[in-house]
Motif scaffolding. Structure first.
Motif, PDB file in Angstrom:
ATOM      1  N   SER A 116       0.912  -1.230  -0.004  1.00  0.00           N
ATOM      2  CA  SER A 116       0.168   0.116  -0.159  1.00  0.00           C
ATOM      3  C   SER A 116       0.819   1.230   0.075  1.00  0.00           C
ATOM      4  N   ILE A 117       2.273   1.060   0.139  1.00  0.00           N
ATOM      5  CA  ILE A 117       2.929   2.371   0.109  1.00  0.00           C
ATOM      6  C   ILE A 117       3.673   2.423  -1.090  1.00  0.00           C
ATOM      7  N   SER A 118       3.257   3.652  -1.832  1.00  0.00           N
ATOM      8  CA  SER A 118       3.906   4.034  -3.290  1.00  0.00           C
ATOM      9  C   SER A 118       5.381   3.707  -3.296  1.00  0.00           C
ATOM     10  N   ASN A 119       5.714   3.178  -4.391  1.00  0.00           N
ATOM     11  CA  ASN A 119       7.356   3.229  -4.785  1.00  0.00           C
ATOM     12  C   ASN A 119       7.707   4.545  -5.165  1.00  0.00           C
ATOM     13  N   LEU A 120       6.911   5.544  -5.399  1.00  0.00           N
ATOM     14  CA  LEU A 120       6.994   6.904  -5.652  1.00  0.00           C
ATOM     15  C   LEU A 120       7.769   7.544  -4.357  1.00  0.00           C
ATOM     16  N   ILE A 121       7.462   7.056  -3.202  1.00  0.00           N
ATOM     17  CA  ILE A 121       8.126   7.554  -1.864  1.00  0.00           C
ATOM     18  C   ILE A 121       9.758   7.262  -2.034  1.00  0.00           C
ATOM     19  N   THR A 122       9.798   6.139  -2.527  1.00  0.00           N
ATOM     20  CA  THR A 122      11.412   5.731  -2.358  1.00  0.00           C
ATOM     21  C   THR A 122      12.000   6.722  -3.398  1.00  0.00           C
ATOM     22  N   LEU A 123      11.493   6.887  -4.441  1.00  0.00           N
ATOM     23  CA  LEU A 123      12.091   7.568  -5.690  1.00  0.00           C
ATOM     24  C   LEU A 123      12.361   9.019  -5.044  1.00  0.00           C
ATOM     25  N   PHE A 124      11.224   9.594  -4.579  1.00  0.00           N
ATOM     26  CA  PHE A 124      11.303  10.984  -3.919  1.00  0.00           C
ATOM     27  C   PHE A 124      12.280  11.099  -3.102  1.00  0.00           C
ATOM     28  N   HIS A 125      12.605  10.252  -1.921  1.00  0.00           N
ATOM     29  CA  HIS A 125      13.456  10.086  -1.063  1.00  0.00           C
ATOM     30  C   HIS A 125      15.050   9.936  -1.600  1.00  0.00           C
ATOM     31  N   ILE A 126      14.916   9.145  -2.681  1.00  0.00           N
ATOM     32  CA  ILE A 126      16.326   8.938  -3.581  1.00  0.00           C
ATOM     33  C   ILE A 126      16.893  10.254  -3.941  1.00  0.00           C
ATOM     34  N   PHE A 127      15.876  10.909  -4.642  1.00  0.00           N
ATOM     35  CA  PHE A 127      16.307  12.236  -5.286  1.00  0.00           C
ATOM     36  C   PHE A 127      16.574  13.361  -4.182  1.00  0.00           C
ATOM     37  N   TYR A 128      15.894  13.286  -3.286  1.00  0.00           N
ATOM     38  CA  TYR A 128      16.128  14.337  -2.007  1.00  0.00           C
ATOM     39  C   TYR A 128      17.614  13.936  -1.442  1.00  0.00           C
ATOM     40  N   ILE A 129      17.968  12.836  -1.370  1.00  0.00           N
ATOM     41  CA  ILE A 129      19.192  12.618  -0.618  1.00  0.00           C
ATOM     42  C   ILE A 129      20.375  12.814  -1.749  1.00  0.00           C
ATOM     43  N   LEU A 130      20.228  12.548  -2.962  1.00  0.00           N
ATOM     44  CA  LEU A 130      21.175  12.866  -4.044  1.00  0.00           C
ATOM     45  C   LEU A 130      21.166  14.480  -4.249  1.00  0.00           C
ATOM     46  N   TYR A 131      20.183  15.211  -3.963  1.00  0.00           N
ATOM     47  CA  TYR A 131      20.067  16.418  -4.320  1.00  0.00           C
ATOM     48  C   TYR A 131      21.075  16.965  -3.074  1.00  0.00           C
ATOM     49  N   PHE A 132      20.915  16.904  -1.871  1.00  0.00           N
ATOM     50  CA  PHE A 132      21.746  17.372  -0.928  1.00  0.00           C
ATOM     51  C   PHE A 132      23.049  17.031  -0.756  1.00  0.00           C
ATOM     52  N   VAL A 133      23.261  15.678  -1.330  1.00  0.00           N
ATOM     53  CA  VAL A 133      24.615  15.094  -1.348  1.00  0.00           C
ATOM     54  C   VAL A 133      25.529  16.252  -2.382  1.00  0.00           C
ATOM     55  N   SER A 134      24.679  16.528  -3.473  1.00  0.00           N
ATOM     56  CA  SER A 134      25.231  17.460  -4.383  1.00  0.00           C
ATOM     57  C   SER A 134      25.721  18.737  -3.873  1.00  0.00           C
ATOM     58  N   ILE A 135      24.741  19.316  -2.789  1.00  0.00           N
ATOM     59  CA  ILE A 135      25.014  20.471  -2.179  1.00  0.00           C
ATOM     60  C   ILE A 135      26.448  20.223  -1.107  1.00  0.00           C
ATOM     61  N   TYR A 136      26.435  19.078  -0.510  1.00  0.00           N
ATOM     62  CA  TYR A 136      27.594  18.744   0.293  1.00  0.00           C
ATOM     63  C   TYR A 136      28.919  18.695  -0.602  1.00  0.00           C
ATOM     64  N   ILE A 137      28.816  18.147  -2.048  1.00  0.00           N
ATOM     65  CA  ILE A 137      29.815  18.004  -2.741  1.00  0.00           C
ATOM     66  C   ILE A 137      30.492  19.497  -3.104  1.00  0.00           C
ATOM     67  N   VAL A 138      29.434  20.374  -3.441  1.00  0.00           N
ATOM     68  CA  VAL A 138      29.743  21.804  -4.081  1.00  0.00           C
ATOM     69  C   VAL A 138      30.570  22.372  -2.881  1.00  0.00           C
ATOM     70  N   ILE A 139      29.892  22.543  -1.537  1.00  0.00           N
ATOM     71  CA  ILE A 139      30.595  23.091  -0.519  1.00  0.00           C
ATOM     72  C   ILE A 139      31.806  22.668  -0.093  1.00  0.00           C
ATOM     73  N   LYS A 140      32.073  21.386  -0.161  1.00  0.00           N
ATOM     74  CA  LYS A 140      33.233  20.730   0.034  1.00  0.00           C
ATOM     75  C   LYS A 140      34.493  21.265  -1.077  1.00  0.00           C
ATOM     76  N   ASP A 141      34.065  21.390  -2.275  1.00  0.00           N
ATOM     77  CA  ASP A 141      34.933  21.837  -3.382  1.00  0.00           C
ATOM     78  C   ASP A 141      35.104  23.166  -3.124  1.00  0.00           C
ATOM     79  N   LEU A 142      34.334  24.121  -2.791  1.00  0.00           N
ATOM     80  CA  LEU A 142      34.452  25.589  -2.655  1.00  0.00           C
ATOM     81  C   LEU A 142      35.435  25.715  -1.650  1.00  0.00           C
ATOM     82  N   TYR A 143      35.235  25.037  -0.483  1.00  0.00           N
ATOM     83  CA  TYR A 143      35.995  25.178   0.788  1.00  0.00           C
ATOM     84  C   TYR A 143      37.481  24.823   0.337  1.00  0.00           C
ATOM     85  N   TYR A 144      37.411  23.651  -0.302  1.00  0.00           N
ATOM     86  CA  TYR A 144      38.959  23.200  -0.754  1.00  0.00           C
ATOM     87  C   TYR A 144      39.640  24.049  -1.551  1.00  0.00           C
ATOM     88  N   ASN A 145      38.927  24.877  -2.401  1.00  0.00           N
ATOM     89  CA  ASN A 145      39.536  25.873  -3.295  1.00  0.00           C
ATOM     90  C   ASN A 145      39.481  27.300  -2.518  1.00  0.00           C
TER      91      ASN A 145
END
Length: 413
Positions: A116-145
């Protein structure tokens, strides 16, 4: 769809900051990173908070600069974080092997069948974590430079902290004057917030999430010599009457014992005495209804009371599911639990959970620190992550991941 009145102000500011060096919008993001429940847009049961919205502009600016400079260099991420992300993505195949009739229990007490739990929930959460990990990578790169600097970051965080203090004061005034609906409409607007008239939650979902912010801030301020701000975090933490905060203070005391710093233990005892004195005066003269909740701290931590028994039940139910699907879990985002260990082990399996623990805790613990700023970040991150792993199920808290990016970015230097 519902839009906050600050939406126009935030979007105009973001567009304006895009015309400057990318560091400007990074600092803007940091300032609002503790406002995890201050929503700009509500769409059905989903909310887009301020930091999530600003993060989109950060990625836009970053990739624009990459394309303009023809810089195709890929920023490396920690191997343990990569394994965790692979486990999260692979969990999308959960419906292929999980029993559709298995019963799941969410942290809200809802009991549902897996099918009864939609698989779209998993897709949404995957997109969410990838989105914020992308921000994490950007911040890390900018700080390193060295595009963003730690001194400036700490100054922005310091200012942001006092904005949180002001927010909490306004929250209490709204309560006393029976204007909380107006307050929530203007400054919070996240419909998932469950409000209790004697517990502080600030710009967060609930008191336990506010406690994570206060515990993290206590470490940042205390180890950097900001004793006044450290005291304020203690006072607000006790006012929140959250067992999460008490456990965090216990972890700090154990840390001081481990470091064999008797002077630090003496200082924190003084700060605790002052903050508890403020709380007792508050309970006696202003809010007697909170006394009952305050005295349940220990009981909740030990698994007693309504909150504690619910927590224990959720962990037990999820552990039974984990035993059935220990390798790959049942699907990221399918359930919620109390504590990331329980949550992740059930949803993405053992390998992904171990990878995340190594990335967020072990990797930080093993790193040698050289100065006071690094010490502050190291211990603040470790204790906050311990609380998240054991008690709070929220995996992405913007300011913690921001400083983890800074801390891990320092590793390359």
């Amino acid at each position: 769809m519902e839009i906050n009145i600050f939406f126009i102000v935030i979007i105009i500011t973001c567009v304006y900051l895009l015309t400057f060096n990318i560091s400007k919008i990074i600092y803007f993001y940091l300032f609002f990173s503790p406002y995890t429940a201050s929503s700009l847009i509500n769409i059905d049961n989903y909310s887009i908070n301020i930091s999530t919205f600003i993060g989109g502009f950060i990625l836009l600016k970053y990739f624009y600069l990459k394309l303009r400079r023809k810089d195709i260099k890929i920023v490396k991420i920690e191997r343990s974080l990569l394994i965790f992300l692979i486990s999260v993505i692979f969990s999308i195949f959960g419906p292929l092997y999980v029993d559709k009739n298995i019963i799941l229990r969410s942290s809200k007490g809802l009991i549902e069948k897996y099918e009864s739990i939609s698989n779209l929930i998993t897709l949404f959460h995957i997109f969410y974590i990838l989105y914020f990990v992308s921000i994490y990578i950007v911040i890390k790169d900018l700080y390193y430079n060295q595009i963003i600097t730690l001194n400036k970051i700490l100054k922005i965080y310091y200012i942001s902290f006092y904005s949180i203090v002001l927010y909490i004061i306004l929250e209490k005034i709204a309560l006393v004057t029976n204007n909380f609906d107006i307050f929530n409409k203007i400054l919070r607007m996240d419909t998932s917030v469950a409000f209790q008239n004697y517990r502080l939650s600030g710009p967060n979902l609930e008191p336990s999430v506010l406690s994570i912010y206060l515990i993290f801030s206590f470490g940042v301020f205390y180890f950097n010599g900001y004793k006044r701000e450290a005291l304020i975090t203690l006072i607000l933490g006790f006012f929140s009457t959250a067992s999460t905060f008490i456990l965090g203070i216990i972890f700090y005391c154990l840390l001081f014992l481990y470091r064999k710093q008797k002077q630090e233990i003496f200082k924190i005892i003084i700060l605790l005495f002052i903050s508890i004195s403020f709380l007792l005066v508050y309970l006696k003269y202003f809010n007697e209804n909170a006394i009952i909740h305050f005295t349940s701290f220990t009981n909740k931590i030990m698994g007693g009371g309504v909150s504690g028994s619910t927590r224990s039940k959720l962990i037990y139910d999820n552990f039974k599911i984990f035993l059935k699907y220990p390798l790959f879990g049942i699907g990221y985002g399918k359930i919620l639990s109390n504590g990331l260990i329980s949550n992740l082990s059930t949803t993405i399996g053992l390998m992904g959970t171990i990878a995340y623990i190594y990335y967020s805790l072990v990797n930080i613990s093993l790193k040698k620190v050289k100065n006071r700023n690094q010490i502050a970040l190291k211990y603040s991150i470790i204790i906050s992550q311990l609380l998240l792993l054991l008690i709070v199920q929220v995996i992405y808290i913007p300011y913690i991941w921001f400083f983890m990016a800074i801390f891990n970015g320092e590793k390359k230097k």
